[in-house]
Design an enzyme around this catalytic site. Structure first.
Site, mmCIF file in Angstrom:
data_model
loop_
_atom_site.group_PDB
_atom_site.id
_atom_site.type_symbol
_atom_site.label_atom_id
_atom_site.label_comp_id
_atom_site.label_asym_id
_atom_site.label_seq_id
_atom_site.Cartn_x
_atom_site.Cartn_y
_atom_site.Cartn_z
ATOM 1 N N GLU A 20 0.873 -1.184 0.000
ATOM 2 C CA GLU A 20 0.000 0.000 0.000
ATOM 3 C C GLU A 20 0.908 1.231 0.000
ATOM 4 O O GLU A 20 1.835 1.318 0.784
ATOM 5 C CB GLU A 20 -0.863 0.014 1.265
ATOM 6 C CG GLU A 20 -1.759 1.248 1.336
ATOM 7 C CD GLU A 20 -2.390 1.448 2.709
ATOM 8 O OE1 GLU A 20 -3.395 0.798 2.994
ATOM 9 O OE2 GLU A 20 -1.873 2.280 3.484
ATOM 10 N N ALA A 63 -5.278 39.724 7.161
ATOM 11 C CA ALA A 63 -4.700 41.040 7.487
ATOM 12 C C ALA A 63 -5.423 41.680 8.680
ATOM 13 O O ALA A 63 -4.806 42.364 9.495
ATOM 14 C CB ALA A 63 -4.778 41.942 6.261
ATOM 15 N N ARG A 126 -15.048 3.557 4.798
ATOM 16 C CA ARG A 126 -15.856 4.684 5.253
ATOM 17 C C ARG A 126 -15.040 5.963 5.334
ATOM 18 O O ARG A 126 -15.486 7.038 4.972
ATOM 19 C CB ARG A 126 -16.442 4.377 6.636
ATOM 20 C CG ARG A 126 -17.423 5.427 7.099
ATOM 21 C CD ARG A 126 -17.695 5.338 8.570
ATOM 22 N NE ARG A 126 -16.532 5.728 9.359
ATOM 23 C CZ ARG A 126 -16.493 5.744 10.678
ATOM 24 N NH1 ARG A 126 -17.557 5.363 11.363
ATOM 25 N NH2 ARG A 126 -15.395 6.107 11.321
ATOM 26 N N GLY A 127 -13.789 5.843 5.824
ATOM 27 C CA GLY A 127 -12.991 7.040 6.109
ATOM 28 C C GLY A 127 -13.245 7.486 7.537
ATOM 29 O O GLY A 127 -14.138 6.964 8.219
ATOM 30 N N HIS A 185 -12.476 -2.416 15.339
ATOM 31 C CA HIS A 185 -12.497 -0.992 14.976
ATOM 32 C C HIS A 185 -12.756 -0.189 16.249
ATOM 33 O O HIS A 185 -13.556 -0.599 17.092
ATOM 34 C CB HIS A 185 -13.596 -0.737 13.939
ATOM 35 C CG HIS A 185 -13.624 0.683 13.474
ATOM 36 N ND1 HIS A 185 -14.526 1.595 13.950
ATOM 37 C CD2 HIS A 185 -12.828 1.362 12.611
ATOM 38 C CE1 HIS A 185 -14.307 2.777 13.376
ATOM 39 N NE2 HIS A 185 -13.281 2.653 12.556
ATOM 40 N N GLN A 248 7.236 5.568 16.464
ATOM 41 C CA GLN A 248 6.072 4.794 15.977
ATOM 42 C C GLN A 248 5.452 3.916 17.066
ATOM 43 O O GLN A 248 4.282 3.546 16.955
ATOM 44 C CB GLN A 248 6.487 3.935 14.778
ATOM 45 C CG GLN A 248 6.735 4.782 13.540
ATOM 46 C CD GLN A 248 7.337 3.999 12.398
ATOM 47 O OE1 GLN A 248 7.966 2.969 12.583
ATOM 48 N NE2 GLN A 248 7.162 4.514 11.192
HETATM 49 P P1 FAD Z 1 -17.065 0.661 8.383
HETATM 50 O O1 FAD Z 1 -16.968 -0.728 7.888
HETATM 51 O O2 FAD Z 1 -18.195 1.494 7.895
HETATM 52 O O3 FAD Z 1 -17.104 0.597 9.976
HETATM 53 C C1 FAD Z 1 -16.979 1.768 10.765
HETATM 54 C C2 FAD Z 1 -17.547 1.520 12.151
HETATM 55 O O4 FAD Z 1 -18.973 1.441 12.096
HETATM 56 C C3 FAD Z 1 -17.109 0.205 12.795
HETATM 57 O O5 FAD Z 1 -17.016 0.428 14.175
HETATM 58 C C4 FAD Z 1 -18.247 -0.760 12.477
HETATM 59 O O6 FAD Z 1 -18.346 -1.781 13.460
HETATM 60 C C5 FAD Z 1 -19.455 0.153 12.452
HETATM 61 N N1 FAD Z 1 -20.440 -0.195 11.417
HETATM 62 C C6 FAD Z 1 -20.204 -0.641 10.175
HETATM 63 N N2 FAD Z 1 -21.354 -0.765 9.481
HETATM 64 C C7 FAD Z 1 -22.350 -0.374 10.309
HETATM 65 C C8 FAD Z 1 -23.759 -0.268 10.171
HETATM 66 N N3 FAD Z 1 -24.385 -0.603 9.036
HETATM 67 N N4 FAD Z 1 -24.476 0.200 11.221
HETATM 68 C C9 FAD Z 1 -23.868 0.549 12.405
HETATM 69 N N5 FAD Z 1 -22.519 0.455 12.580
HETATM 70 C C10 FAD Z 1 -21.775 0.007 11.556
HETATM 71 N N6 FAD Z 1 -8.992 5.780 5.543
HETATM 72 C C11 FAD Z 1 -8.894 6.752 4.606
HETATM 73 O O7 FAD Z 1 -9.380 7.863 4.807
HETATM 74 N N7 FAD Z 1 -8.243 6.521 3.412
HETATM 75 C C12 FAD Z 1 -7.690 5.312 3.123
HETATM 76 O O8 FAD Z 1 -7.114 5.141 2.047
HETATM 77 C C13 FAD Z 1 -7.777 4.271 4.091
HETATM 78 N N8 FAD Z 1 -7.283 3.036 3.839
HETATM 79 C C14 FAD Z 1 -7.434 2.032 4.776
HETATM 80 C C15 FAD Z 1 -6.981 0.736 4.475
HETATM 81 C C16 FAD Z 1 -7.131 -0.301 5.392
HETATM 82 C C17 FAD Z 1 -6.650 -1.698 5.044
HETATM 83 C C18 FAD Z 1 -7.732 -0.048 6.650
HETATM 84 C C19 FAD Z 1 -7.876 -1.150 7.669
HETATM 85 C C20 FAD Z 1 -8.198 1.230 6.958
HETATM 86 C C21 FAD Z 1 -8.070 2.274 6.027
HETATM 87 N N9 FAD Z 1 -8.553 3.572 6.272
HETATM 88 C C22 FAD Z 1 -8.442 4.562 5.326
HETATM 89 C C23 FAD Z 1 -9.140 3.896 7.591
HETATM 90 C C24 FAD Z 1 -10.656 3.696 7.624
HETATM 91 O O9 FAD Z 1 -11.285 4.630 6.773
HETATM 92 C C25 FAD Z 1 -11.098 3.923 9.075
HETATM 93 O O10 FAD Z 1 -10.607 2.888 9.896
HETATM 94 C C26 FAD Z 1 -12.586 4.155 9.312
HETATM 95 O O11 FAD Z 1 -12.743 4.618 10.658
HETATM 96 C C27 FAD Z 1 -13.454 2.911 9.175
HETATM 97 O O12 FAD Z 1 -13.544 2.500 7.876
HETATM 98 P P2 FAD Z 1 -14.306 1.130 7.513
HETATM 99 O O13 FAD Z 1 -14.387 1.061 6.059
HETATM 100 O O14 FAD Z 1 -13.704 0.000 8.246
HETATM 101 O O15 FAD Z 1 -15.757 1.490 8.126
#
Ligand code: FAD
Length: 319
Positions: A20, A63, A126-127, A185, A248
């Site tokens: 990555e 300013a 999700r971000g 998470h 880190q």
């Molecule tokens: P989700 O799967 O939506 O989960 C988020 C939270 O909500 C979790 O606690 C989950 O249990 C809960 N949840 C999920 N679905 C539901 C639902 N339907 N109803 C209620 N609760 C729910 N971030 C960036 O900004 N850019 C990147 O390029 C990036 N790359 C990443 C790559 C990897 C491999 C990983 C592990 C993370 C990355 N992230 C990145 C970080 C990521 O965006 C964050 O960890 C974010 O907080 C969660 O994203 P997710 O897709 O896991 O979210």
């Protein structure tokens, strides 16, 4: 170009290598990125993920002494970096697509662009919240969770776009990856709940899972076991980060909500400088990787965070 899942299927039980990378900071030359990635091409990564970075708010003094809020993107260009890497190295790329900052329409336009470019892989996320937000807030008209984003991409794979008035909607063919968290998470009340939503992402059309970085393989093995017990059968790719700096051991847990094993912290504590830390970090990542390979993980996914030398040292002992 091929899908991540095709690479995994064609590997015949051999563990693949993938990385990555981050897009260059605004104004930085793409040559620096190429120079960083080039040494790793020796190990034939089957795919390269490119992260997506949201806008950030910065405050500038005007300013009249008042502060002006400005929105800036420090690392734009995810899609174009993917196209440039494909062009330069003939390698599959996986752009990260996030919910935050996008309406569903904007997401559709971005996916149409990727489809035209021949990019068939995406990691749907999700971000996180941006500075000033207490918790993640979707854009009005955007997705709240990654499972909704997965559904949208999966619908496009079936030829269903947002407008139902299209005359000739062409199905896309995206292979969809999603994130998984062996240490859960940070927002989830417990791992079981997190796994319920991870399963939902797979049921809505995701093809594979890439994990957050972890430093204790036991946590990964337990996570895989729990996923399988919940009925999640998709491939699970472990994420590995070789530690290269003493800072880190504080920053990674703070930013990624992960734990560090005592042995690793003890070894790093004894280091006099970051050159010594790098040796410990690389050795730790090699040991972790060897054990994971022995357990037949489909792929080892390395987080470069803009630096490739440590990954090169690890990969040269494995691939
Ligand atoms: P989700 O799967 O939506 O989960 C988020 C939270 O909500 C979790 O606690 C989950 O249990 C809960 N949840 C999920 N679905 C539901 C639902 N339907 N109803 C209620 N609760 C729910 N971030 C960036 O900004 N850019 C990147 O390029 C990036 N790359 C990443 C790559 C990897 C491999 C990983 C592990 C993370 C990355 N992230 C990145 C970080 C990521 O965006 C964050 O960890 C974010 O907080 C969660 O994203 P997710 O897709 O896991 O979210």
């Amino acid at each position: 170009m091929a899908k991540v899942t095709d690479h995994l299927k064609n590997a015949n039980d051999k563990t693949l290598f993938s990385i990555e990378i981050l897009p260059p900071s605004t104004g930085e030359s793409i040559q620096n990125l190429f120079d960083n990635v080039t040494p790793l091409m020796e190990f034939k990564p089957k795919f390269i993920d490119v992260t997506y970075h949201r806008e950030e708010f910065v405050y500038k003094k005007m300013a009249n002494g008042l502060l002006e809020q400005k929105s800036i993107k420090k690392r734009p260009g995810t899609v174009s970096i993917c196209a440039a890497l494909m062009h330069r190295f003939d390698v599959d790329t996986v752009p990260h697509i996030i919910c935050g900052g996008f309406t569903k329409e904007e997401t559709e336009y971005a996916l149409i662009d990727l489809n035209f470019l021949g990019i068939d892989n995406v990691l749907a996320l999700r971000g996180d919240s941006i500075k000033g937000q207490k918790s993640f807030e979707p854009d009005p008209g955007g997705h709240k969770f990654a499972d909704d984003l997965v559904s949208q991409i999966n619908s496009m794979n079936k030829g269903v776009y947002l407008s139902d008035e299209l005359l000739n909607p062409t199905p896309t063919k995206f292979c969809i990856g999603v994130a998984g968290y062996p240490e859960k998470h940070f927002e989830a009340p417990n791992l079981k709940t997190d796994l319920k939503f991870l399963k939902q992402k797979i049921e809505r059309g995701a093809d594979y899972i890439v994990t957050q970085m972890f430093f204790d393989n036991k946590k990964f093995f337990e996570f895989v076991e729990k996923c399988r017990a919940e009925g999640i059968t998709a491939p699970i790719i472990p994420g590995i980060k070789p530690i290269t700096m003493k800072s880190q051991i504080y920053n990674l847990p703070r930013n990624f909500f992960i734990d560090m094993p005592d042995d690793l912290i003890d070894a790093i504590d004894k280091c006099k400088n970051d050159d010594e830390v790098k040796i410990v970090g690389v050795e730790w990542a090699i040991a972790q990787s060897k054990e994971l390979m022995k357990s037949k993980v489909p792929c080892l996914h390395f987080y470069s965070m803009g630096k490739s030398m440590a990954i090169h040292q690890v990969a040269s002992k494995l691939f």
